[in-house]
Design a protein around this motif. Sequence first.
Motif, PDB file in Angstrom:
ATOM      1  N   ALA A   1      23.053  46.525  42.548  1.00 34.57           N
ATOM      2  CA  ALA A   1      23.862  45.562  41.595  1.00 34.57           C
ATOM      3  C   ALA A   1      25.325  45.106  41.835  1.00 34.57           C
ATOM      4  CB  ALA A   1      23.656  45.845  40.170  1.00 34.57           C
ATOM      5  N   ASP A   2      26.052  46.205  42.345  1.00 34.87           N
ATOM      6  CA  ASP A   2      27.416  46.067  42.866  1.00 34.87           C
ATOM      7  C   ASP A   2      27.419  45.309  43.906  1.00 34.87           C
ATOM      8  OD1 ASP A   2      28.132  47.707  40.906  1.00 34.87           O
ATOM      9  OD2 ASP A   2      28.293  49.495  41.861  1.00 34.87           O
ATOM     10  N   ARG A   3      26.493  45.363  45.015  1.00 38.31           N
ATOM     11  CA  ARG A   3      26.157  44.537  46.263  1.00 38.31           C
ATOM     12  C   ARG A   3      26.022  43.147  45.931  1.00 38.31           C
ATOM     13  NH1 ARG A   3      22.772  48.748  50.138  1.00 38.31           N
ATOM     14  NH2 ARG A   3      24.353  50.175  50.311  1.00 38.31           N
ATOM     15  N   VAL A   4      25.192  42.929  44.942  1.00 35.21           N
ATOM     16  CA  VAL A   4      25.112  41.605  44.628  1.00 35.21           C
ATOM     17  C   VAL A   4      26.200  41.027  43.956  1.00 35.21           C
ATOM     18  CG1 VAL A   4      23.670  40.192  43.023  1.00 35.21           C
ATOM     19  CG2 VAL A   4      22.589  41.853  44.557  1.00 35.21           C
ATOM     20  N   LYS A   5      26.982  41.691  42.964  1.00 40.21           N
ATOM     21  CA  LYS A   5      28.208  41.355  42.459  1.00 40.21           C
ATOM     22  C   LYS A   5      29.119  40.884  43.413  1.00 40.21           C
ATOM     23  CE  LYS A   5      29.402  43.369  38.853  1.00 40.21           C
ATOM     24  NZ  LYS A   5      29.772  44.303  37.964  1.00 40.21           N
ATOM     25  N   LYS A   6      29.284  41.675  44.675  1.00 36.32           N
ATOM     26  CA  LYS A   6      30.429  41.773  45.479  1.00 36.32           C
ATOM     27  C   LYS A   6      30.078  40.220  46.259  1.00 36.32           C
ATOM     28  CE  LYS A   6      31.740  46.368  45.855  1.00 36.32           C
ATOM     29  NZ  LYS A   6      31.862  47.598  46.688  1.00 36.32           N
ATOM     30  N   ALA A   7      28.937  40.428  46.722  1.00 33.00           N
ATOM     31  CA  ALA A   7      28.482  39.133  47.306  1.00 33.00           C
ATOM     32  C   ALA A   7      28.672  37.727  46.775  1.00 33.00           C
ATOM     33  CB  ALA A   7      27.029  39.132  47.731  1.00 33.00           C
ATOM     34  N   LYS A   8      28.456  37.860  45.291  1.00 29.00           N
ATOM     35  CA  LYS A   8      28.522  36.387  44.599  1.00 29.00           C
ATOM     36  C   LYS A   8      30.115  36.353  44.445  1.00 29.00           C
ATOM     37  CE  LYS A   8      25.747  35.760  41.265  1.00 29.00           C
ATOM     38  NZ  LYS A   8      25.181  36.272  39.905  1.00 29.00           N
ATOM     39  N   ALA A   9      30.773  37.233  44.365  1.00 32.23           N
ATOM     40  CA  ALA A   9      32.684  37.331  44.202  1.00 32.23           C
ATOM     41  C   ALA A   9      32.874  36.911  45.432  1.00 32.23           C
ATOM     42  CB  ALA A   9      32.981  38.570  43.976  1.00 32.23           C
ATOM     43  N   GLN A  10      32.344  37.085  46.687  1.00 31.46           N
ATOM     44  CA  GLN A  10      32.877  36.586  47.992  1.00 31.46           C
ATOM     45  C   GLN A  10      32.668  34.978  48.032  1.00 31.46           C
ATOM     46  OE1 GLN A  10      34.893  38.119  50.039  1.00 31.46           O
ATOM     47  NE2 GLN A  10      34.906  39.999  48.537  1.00 31.46           N
ATOM     48  N   THR A  11      31.597  34.685  47.694  1.00 31.91           N
ATOM     49  CA  THR A  11      31.126  33.219  47.517  1.00 31.91           C
ATOM     50  C   THR A  11      32.062  32.460  46.578  1.00 31.91           C
ATOM     51  OG1 THR A  11      28.643  33.890  47.869  1.00 31.91           O
ATOM     52  CG2 THR A  11      29.429  31.511  47.182  1.00 31.91           C
ATOM     53  N   LEU A  12      32.284  33.007  45.447  1.00 32.38           N
ATOM     54  CA  LEU A  12      33.145  32.126  44.467  1.00 32.38           C
ATOM     55  C   LEU A  12      34.850  32.425  45.185  1.00 32.38           C
ATOM     56  CD1 LEU A  12      31.887  33.654  41.204  1.00 32.38           C
ATOM     57  CD2 LEU A  12      31.606  31.354  42.192  1.00 32.38           C
ATOM     58  N   LYS A  13      34.974  33.262  45.883  1.00 31.93           N
ATOM     59  CA  LYS A  13      36.469  33.240  46.318  1.00 31.93           C
ATOM     60  C   LYS A  13      36.566  32.182  47.700  1.00 31.93           C
ATOM     61  CE  LYS A  13      38.255  37.791  45.572  1.00 31.93           C
ATOM     62  NZ  LYS A  13      38.677  39.230  46.250  1.00 31.93           N
ATOM     63  N   ALA A  14      35.455  32.147  48.383  1.00 32.28           N
ATOM     64  CA  ALA A  14      35.377  31.118  49.488  1.00 32.28           C
ATOM     65  C   ALA A  14      35.538  29.763  48.849  1.00 32.28           C
ATOM     66  CB  ALA A  14      34.081  31.204  50.195  1.00 32.28           C
ATOM     67  N   GLU A  15      34.824  29.464  47.697  1.00 32.44           N
ATOM     68  CA  GLU A  15      34.845  28.195  47.057  1.00 32.44           C
ATOM     69  C   GLU A  15      36.202  27.659  46.323  1.00 32.44           C
ATOM     70  OE1 GLU A  15      32.678  25.822  43.233  1.00 32.44           O
ATOM     71  OE2 GLU A  15      31.832  27.834  44.050  1.00 32.44           O
ATOM     72  N   PHE A  16      36.964  29.059  46.250  1.00 34.42           N
ATOM     73  CA  PHE A  16      38.298  28.758  45.248  1.00 34.42           C
ATOM     74  C   PHE A  16      39.357  28.690  46.357  1.00 34.42           C
ATOM     75  CE2 PHE A  16      42.243  31.120  44.483  1.00 34.42           C
ATOM     76  CZ  PHE A  16      42.611  30.538  43.390  1.00 34.42           C
TER      77      PHE A  16
ATOM     78  N   ALA B   1      37.892  32.688  36.200  1.00 33.10           N
ATOM     79  CA  ALA B   1      37.361  33.518  35.110  1.00 33.10           C
ATOM     80  C   ALA B   1      36.021  34.233  35.693  1.00 33.10           C
ATOM     81  CB  ALA B   1      37.136  32.667  34.093  1.00 33.10           C
ATOM     82  N   ARG B   2      35.163  33.355  36.368  1.00 31.13           N
ATOM     83  CA  ARG B   2      34.028  33.791  36.807  1.00 31.13           C
ATOM     84  C   ARG B   2      34.144  34.968  37.814  1.00 31.13           C
ATOM     85  NH1 ARG B   2      30.827  28.791  38.980  1.00 31.13           N
ATOM     86  NH2 ARG B   2      29.416  30.480  39.709  1.00 31.13           N
ATOM     87  N   ILE B   3      35.396  35.065  38.832  1.00 30.33           N
ATOM     88  CA  ILE B   3      35.726  35.751  39.909  1.00 30.33           C
ATOM     89  C   ILE B   3      36.041  37.118  39.142  1.00 30.33           C
ATOM     90  CG2 ILE B   3      37.210  36.592  41.901  1.00 30.33           C
ATOM     91  CD1 ILE B   3      37.287  33.460  42.655  1.00 30.33           C
ATOM     92  N   ARG B   4      37.037  37.020  38.170  1.00 29.33           N
ATOM     93  CA  ARG B   4      37.192  38.166  37.350  1.00 29.33           C
ATOM     94  C   ARG B   4      36.097  38.687  36.588  1.00 29.33           C
ATOM     95  NH1 ARG B   4      43.123  35.582  35.226  1.00 29.33           N
ATOM     96  NH2 ARG B   4      44.424  35.985  37.150  1.00 29.33           N
ATOM     97  N   ALA B   5      35.296  38.098  36.314  1.00 36.00           N
ATOM     98  CA  ALA B   5      34.106  38.614  35.412  1.00 36.00           C
ATOM     99  C   ALA B   5      33.362  39.335  36.303  1.00 36.00           C
ATOM    100  CB  ALA B   5      33.286  37.723  34.872  1.00 36.00           C
ATOM    101  N   LEU B   6      33.305  39.316  37.607  1.00 37.04           N
ATOM    102  CA  LEU B   6      32.508  40.066  38.517  1.00 37.04           C
ATOM    103  C   LEU B   6      33.201  41.286  39.096  1.00 37.04           C
ATOM    104  CD1 LEU B   6      31.092  37.200  40.853  1.00 37.04           C
ATOM    105  CD2 LEU B   6      29.937  38.545  39.078  1.00 37.04           C
ATOM    106  N   GLY B   7      34.372  41.533  38.545  1.00 36.81           N
ATOM    107  CA  GLY B   7      35.339  42.755  38.654  1.00 36.81           C
ATOM    108  C   GLY B   7      36.042  42.599  39.731  1.00 36.81           C
ATOM    109  N   GLU B   8      36.302  41.455  40.213  1.00 35.03           N
ATOM    110  CA  GLU B   8      37.435  41.254  41.513  1.00 35.03           C
ATOM    111  C   GLU B   8      38.658  40.997  40.852  1.00 35.03           C
ATOM    112  OE1 GLU B   8      36.975  41.751  44.775  1.00 35.03           O
ATOM    113  OE2 GLU B   8      34.956  42.248  44.488  1.00 35.03           O
ATOM    114  N   SER B   9      39.649  41.289  41.313  1.00 36.46           N
ATOM    115  CA  SER B   9      41.140  41.332  40.797  1.00 36.46           C
ATOM    116  C   SER B   9      41.641  40.129  41.613  1.00 36.46           C
ATOM    117  CB  SER B   9      42.056  42.417  41.034  1.00 36.46           C
ATOM    118  OG  SER B   9      42.047  42.707  42.435  1.00 36.46           O
ATOM    119  N   ILE B  10      42.155  39.109  40.868  1.00 34.10           N
ATOM    120  CA  ILE B  10      42.805  37.887  41.201  1.00 34.10           C
ATOM    121  C   ILE B  10      44.157  37.509  40.706  1.00 34.10           C
ATOM    122  CG2 ILE B  10      41.403  36.404  40.090  1.00 34.10           C
ATOM    123  CD1 ILE B  10      41.765  34.392  42.296  1.00 34.10           C
TER     124      ILE B  10
END
Length: 253
Positions: free
Chosen positions: A69-84, A107-116
Amino acid sequence: MKMKVFLQAYNVWEAVEPKDPKTVIEDKADKRAMAMIYQSISEELLLTLAERTTAKDMWEAIKTASLGADRVKKAKAQTLKAEFESLTMKDSEQLDDFCLKLNGLVARIRALGESIGEAYVVKKILRAVPTKFLQIASALEQFGNLETMSIEEVIGSLKAHEERLSGQVESKEGQQLLMTEEEWSKHEATNGKLLLTREEWLQRSNRGGNQRSRERIDRSKIKCFNYGTYGHFAAECRKPKRDRVQRGEANLT
């Protein structure tokens, strides 16, 4: 992390990760640890652990599932960061719409546990605005402290600048409209009407309409532009047509 603290508080953490692998875990402690784990997980995960017989086996299964689950969350967070990072504001786009989209990504990036950080978002906003905000963006970068400036402060400054630009555009359009009306009135006063009726155009161009309209005109006042004589139209003149220089000499005579 919460489950680990919970098990440690009830002195059954040794059943999950003993300090010495050779330590024999009491059955009572193992059952207590299993019961606490069952109380701390969701029903979906509980069904996957039904065949586990020890607390240690249950713990390893939970770690494996959480790792995926953590790997999925990190992959999704990276996708959102690229879009950002690729997000930019279009010239025709409203500032409110752009900021709403930007804040949604943050908000979506922070919800996945990534700090911005706040300062990172502030700098991104100033980089993403179009050229019409270049003046206020440069002023904020030069005279403001971007490390302590909040997102709301930056958006408020850009919003005030947008309202001022909107007022200037409306003022220029109004001035241009008044100038056009003034020029139109001046042109009419100098040159007369721009549009003529058909009768007025025929009279000024010395071109008759049909034969009946010509008969009603006093031909003694009609001047032939071909030879400068009176009594007929130039189109009715039977003499050879003259060029412009010849007609000028005839008129002068």
